[in-house]
Design a protein around this motif. Sequence first.
Motif, PDB file in Angstrom:
ATOM      1  N   GLY A  37     -23.356  -1.900 -26.390  1.00  0.00           N
ATOM      2  CA  GLY A  37     -22.740  -1.490 -24.624  1.00  0.00           C
ATOM      3  C   GLY A  37     -21.551  -1.450 -23.932  1.00  0.00           C
ATOM      4  O   GLY A  37     -21.028  -1.368 -23.870  1.00  0.00           O
ATOM      5  N   ASN A  38     -20.747  -2.122 -25.381  1.00  0.00           N
ATOM      6  CA  ASN A  38     -19.203  -2.061 -25.065  1.00  0.00           C
ATOM      7  C   ASN A  38     -18.469  -0.522 -25.542  1.00  0.00           C
ATOM      8  O   ASN A  38     -17.502  -0.287 -24.728  1.00  0.00           O
ATOM      9  CB  ASN A  38     -18.694  -2.997 -26.472  1.00  0.00           C
ATOM     10  N   ILE A  39     -19.554  -0.091 -26.434  1.00  0.00           N
ATOM     11  CA  ILE A  39     -18.650   1.163 -26.791  1.00  0.00           C
ATOM     12  C   ILE A  39     -19.296   2.450 -26.094  1.00  0.00           C
ATOM     13  O   ILE A  39     -18.529   3.491 -25.449  1.00  0.00           O
ATOM     14  CB  ILE A  39     -19.765   1.457 -28.206  1.00  0.00           C
ATOM     15  N   ALA A  40     -20.681   2.269 -25.588  1.00  0.00           N
ATOM     16  CA  ALA A  40     -21.122   3.456 -24.822  1.00  0.00           C
ATOM     17  C   ALA A  40     -20.831   3.744 -23.537  1.00  0.00           C
ATOM     18  O   ALA A  40     -20.253   4.257 -22.773  1.00  0.00           O
ATOM     19  CB  ALA A  40     -22.547   3.068 -24.996  1.00  0.00           C
ATOM     20  N   ALA A  41     -20.572   1.624 -22.632  1.00  0.00           N
ATOM     21  CA  ALA A  41     -19.634   2.072 -21.166  1.00  0.00           C
ATOM     22  C   ALA A  41     -21.354   2.172 -20.650  1.00  0.00           C
ATOM     23  O   ALA A  41     -22.191   2.427 -20.533  1.00  0.00           O
ATOM     24  CB  ALA A  41     -18.521   2.861 -21.243  1.00  0.00           C
ATOM     25  N   GLU A  42     -20.496   3.071 -19.661  1.00  0.00           N
ATOM     26  CA  GLU A  42     -21.188   3.924 -18.870  1.00  0.00           C
ATOM     27  C   GLU A  42     -22.362   5.006 -19.419  1.00  0.00           C
ATOM     28  O   GLU A  42     -23.095   5.201 -18.249  1.00  0.00           O
ATOM     29  CB  GLU A  42     -20.791   4.552 -17.877  1.00  0.00           C
ATOM     30  N   THR A  43     -21.969   5.605 -20.133  1.00  0.00           N
ATOM     31  CA  THR A  43     -23.439   6.327 -21.393  1.00  0.00           C
ATOM     32  C   THR A  43     -24.421   5.532 -21.689  1.00  0.00           C
ATOM     33  O   THR A  43     -25.703   5.900 -22.684  1.00  0.00           O
ATOM     34  CB  THR A  43     -22.906   6.931 -22.158  1.00  0.00           C
ATOM     35  N   VAL A  44     -23.954   3.991 -21.970  1.00  0.00           N
ATOM     36  CA  VAL A  44     -25.260   3.180 -22.947  1.00  0.00           C
ATOM     37  C   VAL A  44     -26.886   3.663 -21.680  1.00  0.00           C
ATOM     38  O   VAL A  44     -27.131   3.861 -20.516  1.00  0.00           O
ATOM     39  CB  VAL A  44     -25.051   1.321 -21.988  1.00  0.00           C
ATOM     40  N   HIS A  45     -28.527   3.474 -22.613  1.00  0.00           N
ATOM     41  CA  HIS A  45     -28.663   4.093 -21.873  1.00  0.00           C
ATOM     42  C   HIS A  45     -29.460   2.146 -22.153  1.00  0.00           C
ATOM     43  O   HIS A  45     -30.595   1.180 -22.647  1.00  0.00           O
ATOM     44  CB  HIS A  45     -30.356   4.141 -23.527  1.00  0.00           C
ATOM     45  N   VAL A  46     -30.152   1.846 -20.538  1.00  0.00           N
ATOM     46  CA  VAL A  46     -31.226   0.917 -20.418  1.00  0.00           C
ATOM     47  C   VAL A  46     -31.702   0.542 -21.271  1.00  0.00           C
ATOM     48  O   VAL A  46     -32.202  -0.636 -20.977  1.00  0.00           O
ATOM     49  CB  VAL A  46     -30.919   1.103 -18.267  1.00  0.00           C
ATOM     50  N   SER A  47     -33.197   1.480 -20.857  1.00  0.00           N
ATOM     51  CA  SER A  47     -34.303   1.385 -21.743  1.00  0.00           C
ATOM     52  C   SER A  47     -33.556   0.187 -22.846  1.00  0.00           C
ATOM     53  O   SER A  47     -34.361  -0.786 -24.019  1.00  0.00           O
ATOM     54  CB  SER A  47     -34.905   2.099 -22.137  1.00  0.00           C
ATOM     55  N   THR A  48     -32.110   0.488 -23.930  1.00  0.00           N
ATOM     56  CA  THR A  48     -32.781   0.656 -24.864  1.00  0.00           C
ATOM     57  C   THR A  48     -32.078  -0.866 -25.419  1.00  0.00           C
ATOM     58  O   THR A  48     -31.989  -2.131 -25.769  1.00  0.00           O
ATOM     59  CB  THR A  48     -31.186   1.516 -26.018  1.00  0.00           C
ATOM     60  N   VAL A  49     -31.784  -1.444 -24.149  1.00  0.00           N
ATOM     61  CA  VAL A  49     -30.713  -2.582 -23.843  1.00  0.00           C
ATOM     62  C   VAL A  49     -31.696  -3.265 -23.622  1.00  0.00           C
ATOM     63  O   VAL A  49     -31.993  -5.255 -23.664  1.00  0.00           O
ATOM     64  CB  VAL A  49     -29.535  -2.877 -22.785  1.00  0.00           C
ATOM     65  N   LEU A  50     -32.940  -3.528 -22.888  1.00  0.00           N
ATOM     66  CA  LEU A  50     -33.957  -4.369 -22.055  1.00  0.00           C
ATOM     67  C   LEU A  50     -35.042  -4.263 -23.486  1.00  0.00           C
ATOM     68  O   LEU A  50     -35.679  -5.278 -24.079  1.00  0.00           O
ATOM     69  CB  LEU A  50     -34.849  -3.400 -21.592  1.00  0.00           C
TER      70      LEU A  50
END
Length: 417
Positions: A69-82
């Motif tokens: 999340g720190n690296i991806a910032a606004e381009t983070v994939h919500v599905s990956t984090v979940l």
Amino acid sequence: MAETKHALTAPQAARHASWLELFFDLVAVAGVGQLAHLLHGAPDWHDAGLYVVLFLAFWSAWTCTTLYGNIAAETVHVSTVLLCMFGLTVMAAAVHGVQEGEHARAFAIGYVFVRVLGSKVLESRRQALVDWPVAQIGAGVLPWTVSIWVPEPARYWLWAAGVAIDLGLTFLVSGRHLREQVDEHVRRENEKSRREAPGRRSRSGGGPGRAVEIVRTDVEHLAERLGLFVLIVLGEAVYQLVEVGSEADWRKALFAGAAPAFLAVVLLWWLSLQRGFGGVPLAGAATLSPRTLMGLHCLVAGSLAAFAAGLGSALEHADGRLPAQTAWIMACALGVHLCVATALGALTRPVARPRLLLAAVPALAVCAAVGAVGETGRPVLTIWLLVAAVAWFSYATTPSGRGPAPEPTPTADRPGP
């Protein structure tokens, strides 16, 4: 032809934890609480060792997702984090009864799932994280994978081996070595592309893909996330006090122990967050590399969680005698915290060394005495002694005894290991 970008990215503007990241941190609340329960009662060496291994694994899995999340910032994939959040939830749920076959297997599966997913998502972004190479080097995951089919007690030794491999890679793999590995990977990729059919290469745009990018963390954002984790650990300490107070008879001994226990939490919050950086006590923002900051954070968070468990046990035994193991764990946990603060105070804070030694030596001596006395001491007295140790250290390291030292200006562009 793919190439490696060696220009290190830096954040353009300060940013704060998103709602997604705060939601993800809920799993840390559950995980820390479950891990702390491993040290309740009268834990033996096996329980303490298992706590260390499981905490390191849980923290590592949480960290890998946090760094994504720190690296991806606004381009983070919500599905990956979940998905990673679900894997950590499985790990947290499996802690209770982890010494049973099915729970231990579930914990290992959850850990492998989160680590592999975190590594793959960074690979798919064609990024190499120089500040924390373990996020993409999966050697430490292999023993955990094998442990899924191995019974106890060999399974626990495999877990310990996996954690040891990760710790070794964390501090032995330099940024330069990581760059060399990326270059070698790109070289093999280019050779493979040359062996492909010309038509296939032309359809893919003439090469194996876009450039591999060496990236670094947004340090201020990372420090905020690490600080939130420490805040969660301190919240577990508060919960321990509330849980004991809600179930015990409200006698004089309980009140005599609850007040200093709460004061201990306040003082540790003051040292770690008000006078620290990233939850690390007395750390300076401009002096620690991200890798060092994260390593110390793991040590501090683990010791605070163990101390929180000890506070809860001490209040449970307020009318009797504290188990020797619990006194030893509390003393060691607080001692680790104060040792980290002392080392960083000497490195990053404008505190004269004689004054720092005057603060550290008596405080650490009290911790050693509490651990040595153990069961012969009263729980309330034990709490008061440890509170006195951290209170003295906090006061004596405060310039002129009036307030916290000035905070250095954070820098995101510091050199890495």
